[in-house]
Design an enzyme around this catalytic site. Sequence first.
Site, PDB file in Angstrom:
ATOM      1  N   HIS A  75       0.808  -1.221   0.000  1.00 11.01           N
ATOM      2  CA  HIS A  75       0.000   0.000   0.000  1.00 11.01           C
ATOM      3  C   HIS A  75       0.846   1.278   0.000  1.00 11.01           C
ATOM      4  O   HIS A  75       1.886   1.367   0.633  1.00 11.01           O
ATOM      5  CB  HIS A  75      -1.046  -0.001   1.113  1.00 11.01           C
ATOM      6  CG  HIS A  75      -0.559   0.087   2.523  1.00 11.01           C
ATOM      7  ND1 HIS A  75      -0.373   1.279   3.168  1.00 11.01           N
ATOM      8  CD2 HIS A  75      -0.255  -0.868   3.438  1.00 11.01           C
ATOM      9  CE1 HIS A  75       0.005   1.055   4.414  1.00 11.01           C
ATOM     10  NE2 HIS A  75       0.103  -0.246   4.613  1.00 11.01           N
TER      11      HIS A  75
ATOM     12  N   ASP B 159       5.692   1.943   6.975  1.00 15.69           N
ATOM     13  CA  ASP B 159       4.366   1.350   6.745  1.00 15.69           C
ATOM     14  C   ASP B 159       3.649   2.223   5.717  1.00 15.69           C
ATOM     15  O   ASP B 159       3.090   3.254   6.072  1.00 15.69           O
ATOM     16  CB  ASP B 159       3.615   1.287   8.073  1.00 15.69           C
ATOM     17  CG  ASP B 159       2.202   0.764   7.943  1.00 15.69           C
ATOM     18  OD1 ASP B 159       1.863   0.227   6.884  1.00 15.69           O
ATOM     19  OD2 ASP B 159       1.429   0.910   8.909  1.00 15.69           O
TER      20      ASP B 159
ATOM     21  N   GLU C 200      -5.237   1.600   2.304  1.00 14.57           N
ATOM     22  CA  GLU C 200      -5.140   0.441   3.206  1.00 14.57           C
ATOM     23  C   GLU C 200      -5.418   0.843   4.644  1.00 14.57           C
ATOM     24  O   GLU C 200      -6.104   0.142   5.394  1.00 14.57           O
ATOM     25  CB  GLU C 200      -3.738  -0.191   3.096  1.00 14.57           C
ATOM     26  CG  GLU C 200      -3.614  -1.545   3.803  1.00 14.57           C
ATOM     27  CD  GLU C 200      -3.212  -1.447   5.274  1.00 14.57           C
ATOM     28  OE1 GLU C 200      -3.234  -2.488   5.949  1.00 14.57           O
ATOM     29  OE2 GLU C 200      -2.890  -0.346   5.762  1.00 14.57           O
ATOM     30  N   GLU C 201      -4.876   1.984   5.029  1.00 13.04           N
ATOM     31  CA  GLU C 201      -4.943   2.386   6.441  1.00 13.04           C
ATOM     32  C   GLU C 201      -6.367   2.721   6.904  1.00 13.04           C
ATOM     33  O   GLU C 201      -6.610   2.840   8.095  1.00 13.04           O
ATOM     34  CB  GLU C 201      -4.015   3.584   6.701  1.00 13.04           C
ATOM     35  CG  GLU C 201      -2.530   3.309   6.463  1.00 13.04           C
ATOM     36  CD  GLU C 201      -1.906   2.380   7.512  1.00 13.04           C
ATOM     37  OE1 GLU C 201      -2.605   1.993   8.462  1.00 13.04           O
ATOM     38  OE2 GLU C 201      -0.719   2.052   7.351  1.00 13.04           O
TER      39      GLU C 201
ATOM     40  N   ASP D 290       3.802  -6.025   3.664  1.00 13.44           N
ATOM     41  CA  ASP D 290       3.527  -4.949   4.617  1.00 13.44           C
ATOM     42  C   ASP D 290       4.436  -5.116   5.825  1.00 13.44           C
ATOM     43  O   ASP D 290       5.084  -6.157   5.985  1.00 13.44           O
ATOM     44  CB  ASP D 290       2.049  -4.985   5.047  1.00 13.44           C
ATOM     45  CG  ASP D 290       1.515  -3.605   5.426  1.00 13.44           C
ATOM     46  OD1 ASP D 290       2.318  -2.735   5.829  1.00 13.44           O
ATOM     47  OD2 ASP D 290       0.297  -3.413   5.322  1.00 13.44           O
TER      48      ASP D 290
ATOM     49  N   HIS E 148       3.288   2.993  13.192  1.00 10.88           N
ATOM     50  CA  HIS E 148       2.374   4.144  13.275  1.00 10.88           C
ATOM     51  C   HIS E 148       2.930   5.277  14.135  1.00 10.88           C
ATOM     52  O   HIS E 148       2.163   6.080  14.674  1.00 10.88           O
ATOM     53  CB  HIS E 148       0.966   3.732  13.721  1.00 10.88           C
ATOM     54  CG  HIS E 148       0.194   3.065  12.599  1.00 10.88           C
ATOM     55  ND1 HIS E 148      -1.169   2.939  12.580  1.00 10.88           N
ATOM     56  CD2 HIS E 148       0.634   2.492  11.446  1.00 10.88           C
ATOM     57  CE1 HIS E 148      -1.545   2.324  11.477  1.00 10.88           C
ATOM     58  NE2 HIS E 148      -0.459   2.031  10.775  1.00 10.88           N
TER      59      HIS E 148
HETATM   60 CO    CO Z   1      -0.400   0.839   8.980  1.00  7.32          CO
HETATM   61 ZN    ZN Z   2       0.652  -1.103   6.402  1.00  5.16          ZN
END
Ligand code: CO
Ligand code: ZN
Length: 330
Positions: free
Chosen positions: A60, A162, A193-194, A216, A302
């Site tokens: 992603h 990420d 995606e998030e 990922d 994150h």
């Molecule tokens: Co993420």
């Molecule tokens: Zn991710």
Amino acid sequence: MKELIKKLVEAWGPSGYEHHVREIIRQEVAPFADDIRVDPLGNLICRVGKGGKKIMIAAHMDEIGVMALYTEKSSGYMRFAPIGGVLNSSLLGMRVRFENGATGVIAAHDYFGTGRTSSAELDNFFIDVNDGSANLVPSGSPAIFWRDYEERGSRLIAKSMDDRIGCVVAIEAMRRLNKQSPNEIYFVFTVQEEVGLRGARAAGYGVDPDLAIALDVTSTGDMAKNSKMEVKLGGGAAIKVHDTGLVVPPAVRDWMINRAQSDGIPYQLELLTLGTTDAAGIQTARAGVPSGAISIPCRYVHTTSETVDSNDIEACIKLLTGLVGNTVTL
Ligand code: CO
Ligand code: ZN
């Protein structure tokens, strides 16, 4: 490759606004794809090879961020909503960057009181994006959490590892395949995606693959007082077995393990109790798609200091290239 990593992790692309990232990737992969298209949601779909098994690879392009909601009349500060899984505990003092280049600072109300010590509620925070006379962005402007890329030995530290590092793994695999494969591979750089695997679901339907692999990051179990998880930073490519959205079919899992073993690629098994990947969205496309994932171990997911190890990245690239570059008998 580190130049490409830096370029991608520092690019601006919150969920739904992946166009800058998509352009970087499109230029990067153009020499290594037989065909490139962008689907209606914005997924970048790159085909390599023709005939043979249809394999979809998903990484992603989007990153978490915030959305400016409205300017609070009493204070002039900008209130905001999260885009994706924002960690409230990481917000105080964080810088956000809007698409027009404006930098905002996240701060808390009641700064001399409880604001700076116990503000876990999103409602306590605001963005200061005033230049001394006016706010530099209107309501409805998305922003990313900004921090630049750094290295510490084999450790690479940045925002949005990420999942830009997953994008790098896909791009490098394309480069090494150099259009040679017995399979029909669709490298899909997905959107949104998030916020719920939205791009992957649509692309999974559109590509209609026989088999899918998501790339990922995954968390690691090597931090202090951590959850029970065996994945270690520097421990090799993480082959997913299970997460909260996906039970990897044993045949897919074993296909990956056998490839890692026969090619001498360091690997570890991933069992993740918090979170999932694009593979969870692809597996239920149409009549169903056997799906697995190669995960890049990552600490502090994150935050703006997501930390990966370059040896793990190399292991993931080798594993992916070996898997899709050889005849698949699944
Ligand atoms: Co993420
Ligand atoms: Zn991710």
